[in-house]
Each structure stands twice: as structure tokens, then as C-alpha cells.
Design a protein around this motif. Structure first.
Motif, PDB file in Angstrom:
ATOM      1  N   TYR A 320       0.826  -1.204   0.000  1.00  0.00           N
ATOM      2  CA  TYR A 320       0.000   0.000   0.000  1.00  0.00           C
ATOM      3  C   TYR A 320       0.866   1.261   0.000  1.00  0.00           C
ATOM      4  N   TYR A 323      -2.027   6.045  -0.476  1.00  0.00           N
ATOM      5  CA  TYR A 323      -3.041   6.859  -1.147  1.00  0.00           C
ATOM      6  C   TYR A 323      -4.252   7.059  -0.235  1.00  0.00           C
ATOM      7  N   VAL A 325      -8.137   8.633   0.059  1.00  0.00           N
ATOM      8  CA  VAL A 325      -9.297   9.028  -0.728  1.00  0.00           C
ATOM      9  C   VAL A 325      -9.682  10.456  -0.369  1.00  0.00           C
ATOM     10  N   LEU A 331      -9.585   7.793   5.321  1.00  0.00           N
ATOM     11  CA  LEU A 331     -10.025   7.015   4.159  1.00  0.00           C
ATOM     12  C   LEU A 331      -8.815   6.480   3.387  1.00  0.00           C
ATOM     13  N   ALA A 333      -6.892   3.972   1.061  1.00  0.00           N
ATOM     14  CA  ALA A 333      -7.328   3.034   0.020  1.00  0.00           C
ATOM     15  C   ALA A 333      -6.455   1.782   0.059  1.00  0.00           C
ATOM     16  N   THR A 349     -11.282  -3.576  -4.257  1.00  0.00           N
ATOM     17  CA  THR A 349     -11.871  -2.453  -3.538  1.00  0.00           C
ATOM     18  C   THR A 349     -11.002  -2.072  -2.346  1.00  0.00           C
ATOM     19  N   ALA A 350     -11.361  -0.970  -1.707  1.00  0.00           N
ATOM     20  CA  ALA A 350     -10.736  -0.541  -0.461  1.00  0.00           C
ATOM     21  C   ALA A 350     -11.630  -0.935   0.705  1.00  0.00           C
ATOM     22  N   SER A 353     -14.899   3.815   2.252  1.00  0.00           N
ATOM     23  CA  SER A 353     -15.334   4.548   1.066  1.00  0.00           C
ATOM     24  C   SER A 353     -14.130   4.934   0.215  1.00  0.00           C
ATOM     25  N   SER A 354     -14.262   4.731  -1.078  1.00  0.00           N
ATOM     26  CA  SER A 354     -13.155   5.015  -1.984  1.00  0.00           C
ATOM     27  C   SER A 354     -13.694   5.372  -3.356  1.00  0.00           C
ATOM     28  N   ASN A 355     -12.954   6.222  -4.062  1.00  0.00           N
ATOM     29  CA  ASN A 355     -13.319   6.590  -5.429  1.00  0.00           C
ATOM     30  C   ASN A 355     -12.393   5.957  -6.456  1.00  0.00           C
ATOM     31  N   HIS A 375      -4.864   2.030  -7.116  1.00  0.00           N
ATOM     32  CA  HIS A 375      -5.832   3.040  -7.560  1.00  0.00           C
ATOM     33  C   HIS A 375      -5.742   3.270  -9.074  1.00  0.00           C
ATOM     34  N   LEU A 382     -18.018   7.727  -4.784  1.00  0.00           N
ATOM     35  CA  LEU A 382     -17.477   6.909  -3.711  1.00  0.00           C
ATOM     36  C   LEU A 382     -18.198   5.572  -3.646  1.00  0.00           C
TER      37      LEU A 382
END
Length: 497
Positions: A320, A323, A325, A331, A333, A349-350, A353-355, A375, A382
Motif C-alpha cells: 500500500y 493513497y 481518498v 479514508l 485506500a 476495492t478498499a 469509502s473510496s473513489n 488506484h 465513492l
């Protein structure tokens, strides 16, 4: 061993009687907008039909955490659900679809979503064109445990294609099970096995799903006793259906062989985390069935399932990178659930919540050549926690098995002399194509070329050296090109625009 060469089975569309491979061609993610000015929430739609994920925004009416959904034979959205209601392709509640899992938990939690993890799974109903089954767990209000395994059936042709729920909350069996539902196609190439684990037990429920709906449920005890703290964060089958993987973020990754004819497990073994114990994560397997990927919070790993010592083959492919979010320290990721998508890539996914989604671009390749990109895909909104819960739809019949009796034929069997994606010298371009598809081979003469459409129909066949195929008259969509060489053949998915 067919595991090494399964690339062909996952890229050459079989000649089937019913279900095609496009049922997972779209993903929906996200949660409703909080205010009209909210630019962070709403629906994200990912469409894989062009061969490249196309991300767009839509007005999402429900929270999607977790997600059950399905597309039709052509990859068009049919419905999606969060365990509370069933939403159709117009993003409206389907007729009779507002009372999924009705009861005390529904009343208490469905202002958000039904409390589950991997507890909803949609499948095409075997032997039908426009009917779909949704398997889901029901939670008892007093014990807050999943006490029923249920079935709901949808007629997608009703209401001018917007669908109607015809069977709602039908009981399949009653017992406490964990909410990780997984499924694999039966060895006959048409029907399905749906698997759930009994709580605080080593027992599994394995339900047969055929043209008459849910049938007999088998039970089998194998492996360790699952306690609540070891309830898996993700359960998956390998693309060829021979391996079931249960990712337990507390202790280990658990592997079981699976017999798609008998519907039974065997050969339990486990892969320790070796000091990397985390509280969340997930797993996915490459399209060629050789590489197992696990995400363990800060780290992402690859295992070679063909190695003599699978545990010793573990390679860290990503750590990791910090990063955040939207720049929020709350948040991160980091790595969570994973899913093999229709484009042959693995998306992750994270935990919150993640974009963004993480992407493994070349999962059939060993080590760092798999190209894990953190990412790597931006979302329109999100999204939290889980990808859609899909089986692998490109698994077909087990040719020559005692159950392969329906005439639902998958691809011809491959031999050890068949070319693979990695060693073939064939080049197909451009892809996507508009007018012509060009084919070259650097060191072997081309013996024959075949072009198939998405319904398994042979459109064109050329004997001898072929360097160009005219596709100007073809409708846009997925096609499958097979190129025969002296030492075997290779199959590639192509897109016509």
C-alpha cells in the motif's frame, strides 16, 4: 494439465444452448446522493463490453453495500439489489421487488442496506432465456444471525423488459449460515451449485440449481470448524470451478478441491499468513487458473497454484502506497476484496469509502509481470467495501465427465501442444476494430482463421494464410477470433465498434 491451458476456455466462447458469458459485463457501485449539490455520492456504472472499462455516473436509488446483480446474454443490465429491494435497468424498484427479506431486520436496516457481506448472488435460471434466480440469506431479528437461505425468481421479460418478481423469499433451507455465498456451474454445462457454510461448524450446504429451480441440498463436513471471528471476508471459485478459496483474514487462506459433477469438496489445505494477520482482505484467481491473488490490508500477494509448494511460491506484488481518498487520513485506500472481471483483469476495492479500484492488469503473468496498479481505475463516485458478487460465467461443461450428458458443449479440449497467450507469435490488430481485423504470425504459418459471434455462431472461416478479415458489416460488440497454427491454435476476444 488443463489448469495451465485454461486460457482458451476463458477466451473462446463456447457453443452453448443458453447462457452466454456477458452476465457480468457491467458493475454498479455507490450510494445515493445526500444533496443535489453532492458531487461525491451517487452511482458508478462500469461497462466492460468494449474491452476497456467505461466508467459513468447515474442516479442511484439505493445504497449498494453489498451487491447482487446480473446482466442479460448481451451484457445489458437486468437488475441489482442490496438485499432490501430489487432495482431494474431503469433504476426503479421492480414490480414486487420492494419486500426482499421482509421482516424486522429489513425494517430496521433498509434505510441503508441489508446487513450482509457476500450474501446475495444472482444467476441465469438454467434452461430459460429471460428468467433469473437470486439466492440470499435472511437474518433473524432476535439472534441477528442468518437463519434462512432463500430464493427469489425474476421474469426479466415482463413489463416491457423492466422485469417482475414472480417468486419472492422462497425458503430453500433453514439453518444458520454465513453470508458468503459462492457458486459454480455444474459439470453438465447448464446447471449450478450454490455453496454456503454453516455457522460455528465445518459443514457446508451445497444446493443444486436446475430448470425446475433450487433442488436438493447436499451437506458435507470438511476442514476446520468456522467460528464467527473466522468467517471469511470473501469466498470464490477458480475460473475452471475445480478450486474453492475461502479467505479468512484472521488466520489463513483455505483451499478446497471441488467436484463439479458430484457437488462435493475434497483435499482441504491452507496457506498461512506468515505474520501478516489482518482483519480484512480478499482473493481472486487468474483466468488461466494458475495464480491465486490475496489482498491482506497493506499487502497484495501472488501464489503459483501449479507450484510443488504453493505456500513457498508466495510473492509480494504490491505494498500500500499511502493513497488517501479525497486526501482524508480516515479514508486509506488499502487492499480489500477482489473480483475477476469480464475483461480478464482483477479489480480490488478498499476497506472503506473510496473513489478508486486497484487493478491487476495481467493476472496470467508470474510475479511483478502481473502488473498490479494501485488506484488504477477512477470511479465516478465513492463506493465502500465489496465488488458485485458474481460467479465466473465462462465456466462450462466438464467434457467426458459422467455428468456431461446434455449436449451443452463447451470449447474443444486442448492438448499440451496448443499455443498459449504467452507463447504464441500471433498478433491481432487493431482491437477494437471498425473496418478490418489484421492477423500476422512472426514465425509460424497460419493454417486457418475462424470468427465467431457472441452467441457461439461461426460467422467466417478461412483456410490457408489469412491476413485480413472484413468486419464492416458486423454489428458492434464482442467477437472471438481463433487462429490455427501448425503446433496448435490461439483464441482472442476482439471488439468491433
Amino acid at each position: 494439465m488443463l489448469r495451465y491451458l485454461y486460457f482458451f476456455l476463458t477466451t473462446f466462447l463456447p457453443l452453448l444452448l443458453s447462457a452466454q458469458a456477458a452476465h457480468d459485463a457491467q458493475w454498479v457501485l455507490g450510494s445515493p446522493r445526500l444533496l443535489p449539490t453532492d458531487i461525491y455520492h451517487g452511482g458508478t456504472l462500469i461497462d466492460f463490453r468494449s474491452g476497456t472499462p467505461e466508467v459513468s455516473y447515474f442516479d442511484l436509488p439505493i445504497h449498494l453495500d453489498p451487491i447482487g446483480m446480473i446482466c442479460d446474454n448481451e451484457g445489458n443490465l437486468v437488475f441489482y439489489t442490496n438485499g432490501c429491494s430489487i432495482i431494474n435497468a431503469a433504476h426503479q424498484t421492480m414490480e414486487n421487488g420492494d419486500s426482499l427479506n421482509i421482516g424486522g431486520v429489513h425494517d430496521s436496516f433498509c434505510s441503508h442496506s441489508y446487513p450482509s457481506w457476500q450474501g446475495f448472488l444472482a444467476l441465469p435460471k438454467p434452461g430459460t432465456e429471460d428468467r433469473y434466480g437470486l439466492f440470499h440469506v435472511y437474518i433473524d431479528r432476535e439472534s441477528l444471525r442468518n437463519t434462512e437461505f432463500r430464493y427469489t425468481e425474476i421474469d426479466a421479460s415482463a413489463n416491457d423488459g423492466l422485469g417482475r418478481v414472480d417468486v419472492l423469499n422462497s425458503l430453500v433451507y433453514q439453518d444458520t449460515v454465513y453470508s458468503q455465498i459462492s457458486a459454480v456451474r455444474h459439470a453438465n454445462g447448464r446447471d449450478w451449485w450454490i455453496v454456503a457454510a454453516k455457522q460455528n461448524s465445518s459443514q457446508y450446504y451445497i444446493t443444486y440449481y436446475g430448470p425446475e429451480g433450487p433442488g436438493a441440498t447436499l451437506t458435507q463436513a470438511i476442514g476446520p470448524v468456522w467460528e464467527d471471528m473466522h468467517a471469511a471476508s470473501q469466498v470464490i471459485f477458480s475460473p475452471d470451478g475445480s478450486l474453492n478459496v475461502r479467505f479468512d483474514p484472521v488466520s489463513a487462506t483455505h483451499l478446497f478441491d471441488f467436484d463439479r459433477c458430484a457437488g462435493t469438496f475434497s483435499n482441504y489445505r491452507m496457506l498461512d499468513f506468515m505474520g501478516d494477520t489482518v482483519s480484512y482482505g480478499g482473493a481472486a484467481i487468474s483466468p488461466n487458473n494458475q495464480y491465486l491473488y490475496t489482498s491482506a490490508g497493506r499487502y497484495m500477494y501472488q501464489y503459483d497454484l501449479a507450484a510443488e509448494d504453493v505456500a513457498a511460491s508466495r510473492i509480494r506484488i504490491a505494498e500500500y502506497d499511502g493513497y488517501l481518498v479525497l486526501g482524508y487520513p480516515s479514508l486509506p485506500a488499502a487492499f480489500h476484496n477482489m473480483r475477476l472481471a469480464a475483461d480478464g483483469k482483477i479489480y480490488g476495492t478498499a476497506r472503506g469509502s473510496s473513489n478508486v479500484l486497484h487493478v491487476i492488469h495481467n493476472p496470467n503473468q508470474p510475479g511483478l509481470a502481473c502488473n498490479a496498479e494501485q488506484h488504477g481505475l477512477d470511479l465516478a463516485t465513492l463506493h465502500a467495501f465489496a465488488p458485485p458478487n458474481y460467479p465466473y460465467f465462462q465456466t462450462w461443461d466438464v467434457e467426458g465427465s459422467p455428468c456431461d450428458t446434455l449436449g451443452v458443449n463447451g470449447p474443444p479440449p486442448v492438448s499440451v501442444n496448443d499455443a498459449t497467450e504467452e507463447d504464441t507469435t500471433v498478433r491481432v490488430y487493431p482491437n477494437p476494430a471498425r473496418d478490418y481485423i489484421y492477423i500476422t504470425s512472426s514465425d509460424q504459418p497460419i493454417k486457418q482463421v475462424q470468427l465467431w459471434d457472441s452467441r457461439g455462431r461461426l460467422l467466417k472461416s478461412f483456410s490457408g494464410p489469412t491476413e485480413r478479415i472484413d468486419v464492416r458489416g458486423l454489428p458492434p460488440g464482442f467477437y472471438y477470433l481463433r487462429v490455427f497454427l501448425p503446433d496448435g491454435y490461439t483464441s482472442q476476444k476482439v471488439v468491433v465498434q
